[in-house]
Design a protein around this motif. Structure first.
Motif, PDB file in Angstrom:
ATOM      1  N   SER A 126     -11.371 -21.197 -42.111  1.00  0.00           N
ATOM      2  CA  SER A 126     -11.845 -20.138 -41.304  1.00  0.00           C
ATOM      3  C   SER A 126     -11.756 -19.038 -42.283  1.00  0.00           C
ATOM      4  O   SER A 126     -10.819 -18.649 -43.049  1.00  0.00           O
ATOM      5  CB  SER A 126     -11.241 -19.894 -40.086  1.00  0.00           C
ATOM      6  OG  SER A 126     -11.663 -18.590 -39.583  1.00  0.00           O
ATOM      7  N   GLU A 127     -12.788 -18.168 -42.263  1.00  0.00           N
ATOM      8  CA  GLU A 127     -13.017 -16.872 -43.228  1.00  0.00           C
ATOM      9  C   GLU A 127     -12.254 -15.853 -42.475  1.00  0.00           C
ATOM     10  O   GLU A 127     -11.885 -14.966 -43.290  1.00  0.00           O
ATOM     11  CB  GLU A 127     -14.481 -16.274 -43.106  1.00  0.00           C
ATOM     12  CG  GLU A 127     -14.979 -16.022 -41.925  1.00  0.00           C
ATOM     13  CD  GLU A 127     -16.329 -15.470 -41.833  1.00  0.00           C
ATOM     14  OE1 GLU A 127     -16.970 -15.130 -40.764  1.00  0.00           O
ATOM     15  OE2 GLU A 127     -16.992 -15.604 -43.026  1.00  0.00           O
ATOM     16  N   HIS A 128     -11.550 -16.032 -41.312  1.00  0.00           N
ATOM     17  CA  HIS A 128     -10.805 -14.874 -41.086  1.00  0.00           C
ATOM     18  C   HIS A 128      -9.329 -15.047 -41.129  1.00  0.00           C
ATOM     19  O   HIS A 128      -8.314 -14.308 -41.099  1.00  0.00           O
ATOM     20  CB  HIS A 128     -10.752 -14.999 -39.241  1.00  0.00           C
ATOM     21  CG  HIS A 128     -12.065 -14.635 -38.727  1.00  0.00           C
ATOM     22  ND1 HIS A 128     -12.616 -13.720 -38.917  1.00  0.00           N
ATOM     23  CD2 HIS A 128     -13.118 -15.657 -38.106  1.00  0.00           C
ATOM     24  CE1 HIS A 128     -13.998 -13.837 -38.207  1.00  0.00           C
ATOM     25  NE2 HIS A 128     -14.170 -15.182 -37.851  1.00  0.00           N
ATOM     26  N   TYR A 129      -8.816 -16.436 -41.743  1.00  0.00           N
ATOM     27  CA  TYR A 129      -7.489 -16.891 -42.134  1.00  0.00           C
ATOM     28  C   TYR A 129      -6.661 -16.349 -41.076  1.00  0.00           C
ATOM     29  O   TYR A 129      -5.352 -15.646 -41.298  1.00  0.00           O
ATOM     30  CB  TYR A 129      -7.053 -16.280 -43.319  1.00  0.00           C
ATOM     31  CG  TYR A 129      -8.072 -16.432 -44.474  1.00  0.00           C
ATOM     32  CD1 TYR A 129      -8.339 -17.696 -45.049  1.00  0.00           C
ATOM     33  CD2 TYR A 129      -8.643 -15.427 -45.231  1.00  0.00           C
ATOM     34  CE1 TYR A 129      -9.161 -17.848 -46.070  1.00  0.00           C
ATOM     35  CE2 TYR A 129      -9.747 -15.446 -46.074  1.00  0.00           C
ATOM     36  CZ  TYR A 129      -9.757 -16.919 -46.769  1.00  0.00           C
ATOM     37  OH  TYR A 129     -10.815 -16.872 -47.655  1.00  0.00           O
ATOM     38  N   PRO A 130      -6.792 -16.984 -39.908  1.00  0.00           N
ATOM     39  CA  PRO A 130      -6.160 -16.509 -38.816  1.00  0.00           C
ATOM     40  C   PRO A 130      -4.731 -17.078 -38.611  1.00  0.00           C
ATOM     41  O   PRO A 130      -3.883 -16.664 -37.765  1.00  0.00           O
ATOM     42  CB  PRO A 130      -6.751 -17.239 -37.286  1.00  0.00           C
ATOM     43  CG  PRO A 130      -7.303 -18.367 -38.114  1.00  0.00           C
ATOM     44  CD  PRO A 130      -7.808 -17.896 -39.416  1.00  0.00           C
ATOM     45  N   LEU A 131      -4.271 -17.905 -39.721  1.00  0.00           N
ATOM     46  CA  LEU A 131      -2.757 -18.721 -39.335  1.00  0.00           C
ATOM     47  C   LEU A 131      -1.899 -18.157 -40.555  1.00  0.00           C
ATOM     48  O   LEU A 131      -0.841 -18.662 -40.822  1.00  0.00           O
ATOM     49  CB  LEU A 131      -3.081 -20.082 -39.491  1.00  0.00           C
ATOM     50  CG  LEU A 131      -3.710 -21.061 -38.444  1.00  0.00           C
ATOM     51  CD1 LEU A 131      -3.883 -22.534 -38.804  1.00  0.00           C
ATOM     52  CD2 LEU A 131      -3.269 -20.475 -36.997  1.00  0.00           C
ATOM     53  N   VAL A 132      -2.137 -16.968 -41.234  1.00  0.00           N
ATOM     54  CA  VAL A 132      -1.575 -16.527 -42.192  1.00  0.00           C
ATOM     55  C   VAL A 132       0.001 -16.161 -41.804  1.00  0.00           C
ATOM     56  O   VAL A 132       0.994 -16.713 -42.322  1.00  0.00           O
ATOM     57  CB  VAL A 132      -2.102 -15.238 -42.829  1.00  0.00           C
ATOM     58  CG1 VAL A 132      -1.195 -14.602 -43.902  1.00  0.00           C
ATOM     59  CG2 VAL A 132      -3.287 -15.550 -43.658  1.00  0.00           C
ATOM     60  N   ARG A 133       0.187 -15.375 -40.618  1.00  0.00           N
ATOM     61  CA  ARG A 133       1.199 -15.134 -40.303  1.00  0.00           C
ATOM     62  C   ARG A 133       2.153 -16.353 -39.701  1.00  0.00           C
ATOM     63  O   ARG A 133       3.297 -16.564 -39.655  1.00  0.00           O
ATOM     64  CB  ARG A 133       1.203 -14.184 -39.046  1.00  0.00           C
ATOM     65  CG  ARG A 133       1.555 -12.688 -39.590  1.00  0.00           C
ATOM     66  CD  ARG A 133       1.760 -11.672 -38.329  1.00  0.00           C
ATOM     67  NE  ARG A 133       2.249 -10.423 -38.837  1.00  0.00           N
ATOM     68  CZ  ARG A 133       1.283  -9.586 -38.875  1.00  0.00           C
ATOM     69  NH1 ARG A 133      -0.015  -9.766 -38.646  1.00  0.00           N
ATOM     70  NH2 ARG A 133       1.646  -8.184 -39.251  1.00  0.00           N
ATOM     71  N   ALA A 134       1.275 -17.051 -39.038  1.00  0.00           N
ATOM     72  CA  ALA A 134       1.794 -18.499 -38.579  1.00  0.00           C
ATOM     73  C   ALA A 134       2.409 -19.520 -39.488  1.00  0.00           C
ATOM     74  O   ALA A 134       3.460 -20.086 -39.452  1.00  0.00           O
ATOM     75  CB  ALA A 134       0.916 -19.212 -37.478  1.00  0.00           C
ATOM     76  N   PRO A 319      -9.122 -17.424 -33.827  1.00  0.00           N
ATOM     77  CA  PRO A 319     -10.658 -16.891 -34.275  1.00  0.00           C
ATOM     78  C   PRO A 319     -11.226 -18.092 -35.322  1.00  0.00           C
ATOM     79  O   PRO A 319     -10.540 -18.184 -36.297  1.00  0.00           O
ATOM     80  CB  PRO A 319     -10.453 -15.775 -34.738  1.00  0.00           C
ATOM     81  CG  PRO A 319      -9.381 -15.170 -34.001  1.00  0.00           C
ATOM     82  CD  PRO A 319      -8.397 -16.221 -33.939  1.00  0.00           C
ATOM     83  N   GLY A 320     -12.277 -18.752 -34.962  1.00  0.00           N
ATOM     84  CA  GLY A 320     -13.116 -19.494 -36.011  1.00  0.00           C
ATOM     85  C   GLY A 320     -12.395 -20.800 -36.089  1.00  0.00           C
ATOM     86  O   GLY A 320     -13.068 -21.583 -36.998  1.00  0.00           O
ATOM     87  N   LEU A 321     -11.441 -21.280 -35.469  1.00  0.00           N
ATOM     88  CA  LEU A 321     -10.832 -22.601 -35.730  1.00  0.00           C
ATOM     89  C   LEU A 321     -11.207 -23.525 -34.900  1.00  0.00           C
ATOM     90  O   LEU A 321     -10.727 -24.818 -35.095  1.00  0.00           O
ATOM     91  CB  LEU A 321      -9.143 -22.460 -35.823  1.00  0.00           C
ATOM     92  CG  LEU A 321      -8.459 -21.647 -36.871  1.00  0.00           C
ATOM     93  CD1 LEU A 321      -7.116 -21.667 -36.903  1.00  0.00           C
ATOM     94  CD2 LEU A 321      -9.108 -22.221 -38.257  1.00  0.00           C
ATOM     95  N   ALA A 322     -11.792 -23.358 -33.768  1.00  0.00           N
ATOM     96  CA  ALA A 322     -12.172 -24.270 -32.704  1.00  0.00           C
ATOM     97  C   ALA A 322     -12.981 -25.502 -33.216  1.00  0.00           C
ATOM     98  O   ALA A 322     -12.456 -26.778 -32.941  1.00  0.00           O
ATOM     99  CB  ALA A 322     -12.840 -23.675 -31.444  1.00  0.00           C
TER     100      ALA A 322
END
Length: 361
Positions: A126-134, A319-322
């Motif tokens: 994903s271009e949002h890189y939503p899992l960085v903190r996770a 965001p963006g991972l579904a």
């Protein structure tokens, strides 16, 4: 034994892993504290650069740590040549109190380390890189397990004494033996019905989930999408209900120890063509054409894919991972079923050949 080439390789890998994770762990703490994707200040830009470097370092470190499981088994087998009484890895792993715990921790670590690699691949999709903190939190949570893994391995190698006398696998894995601490007394009963029952349950539930996915009649579970919303992949197919997916993952958790027990207590004697030889390690040796690798690798890969199936759904709401989550879950389900069939075929081959051949070894 610390100067043995296998021991040196394992210790060098451990040192490299510690170094890589120490560098990456420092960046993980900074990301947890200051990460703000909405900001474009110099600190955020610096963190974004660190994240890419740290993720690469962690990927290599965890891949090496996964590889160390195979190296430990091969090392233990090689130690049998210098430890009195040992015929394979069984005797050498039991040569001190740290061998079997080290192997068990590494085996569990394969699933824990591998899941971080899956999260990383999911994050960069994903271009949002939503899992960085996770990913950073998960990395910090992994550090105690990694310390236990490396610590037990080091203690095992450090306390390995070539002058002691150990029991061979013929003694350790004999059902009913007073020396056996690893094998339940199976005289009078067999795990085979439970094994094939477990295979049938996994195949049945897995095929049902696959049918639901392709039929498009499934619904996203809690934590995957907001209530009432369907989680679809690129082809518009929705995932099955959360309960069925989690049950599938739970069955895999229960099946892995059952499969390992069955290979040891039942299938191994047919591979050796010796009714009273039960050992999970000798089948990895060259005299048996390394046949054990054809059994264990599909099992571990299938279990990893099956357990990942429900866990991946936890991240579908980011965001963006579904679409990526749905596609990876379909791939995980397909791979787990195919690898389960492959494992069952290899594990059962000598047993079925014995039955078809009319009881001839």
């Amino acid at each position: 034994m610390l100067l043995n080439s296998w021991s040196l390789a394992l210790l060098l890998i451990s040192l490299l892993v510690v170094f890589l994770l120490a560098v990456a762990g420092r960046s993980a703490v900074a990301v947890i504290r200051f990460w703000n994707p909405a900001s474009d200040d110099s600190r955020q830009l610096g963190l974004e650069s660190q994240v890419w470097l740290a993720s690469t370092l962690v990927s290599y470190a965890l891949a090496l740590q996964i590889l160390s499981l195979i190296l430990l088994v091969l090392a233990a087998d090689s130690f049998a040549a210098v430890i009195t009484g040992a015929m394979c890895a069984t005797g050498t792993l039991l040569a001190n109190p740290f061998g079997m715990p080290a192997l068990a921790v590494k085996l569990a670590g394969v699933f824990l380390y591998g899941f971080w690699l899956v999260l990383h691949r999911l994050d960069i999709s994903s271009e949002h890189y939503p899992l960085v903190r996770a990913k950073c939190w998960y990395l910090l949570a992994l550090l105690p397990w990694l310390a236990l893994d490396i610590g037990l391995q080091t203690l095992y190698l450090f306390n390995l004494d070539p002058d002691i006398i150990v029991s061979c696998c013929a003694v350790v894995f004999t059902p009913g033996s007073s020396d056996s601490q690893l094998l339940v007394d199976l005289a009078g009963e067999t795990p085979l019905p439970f094994f094939y029952g477990g295979v049938g349950a996994l195949l049945g539930l897995g095929c049902w989930l696959w049918w639901r996915i392709n039929l498009g009649s499934g619904f996203a579970g809690v934590g995957e999408q907001p209530a009432g919303a369907a989680l679809a992949d690129g082809g518009g197919r929705r995932l099955p209900t959360s309960a069925g997916v989690w049950l599938y993952g739970l069955l895999w958790l229960l099946f892995v120890p059952l499969a390992l027990l069955t290979v040891t207590a039942s299938f191994s004697s047919y591979i050796y063509a010796m009714p009273f030889h039960n050992c999970p390690f000798c089948i990895l040796r060259p005299e048996y054409y390394y046949f054990g690798f054809a059994i264990y690798l599909p099992l571990l890969l299938a279990a990893f894919a099956g357990i990942n199936l429900p866990l991946l759904g936890l991240f579908a709401g980011y965001p963006g991972l579904a679409p990526a989550v749905a596609a990876r879950r379909r791939t995980a389900l397909r791979n787990s079923l195919l690898l389960l069939l492959l494992f069952t075929l290899f594990a059962s081959y000598h047993f079925l050949r014995y039955l078809v051949g009319g009881g001839q070894w």
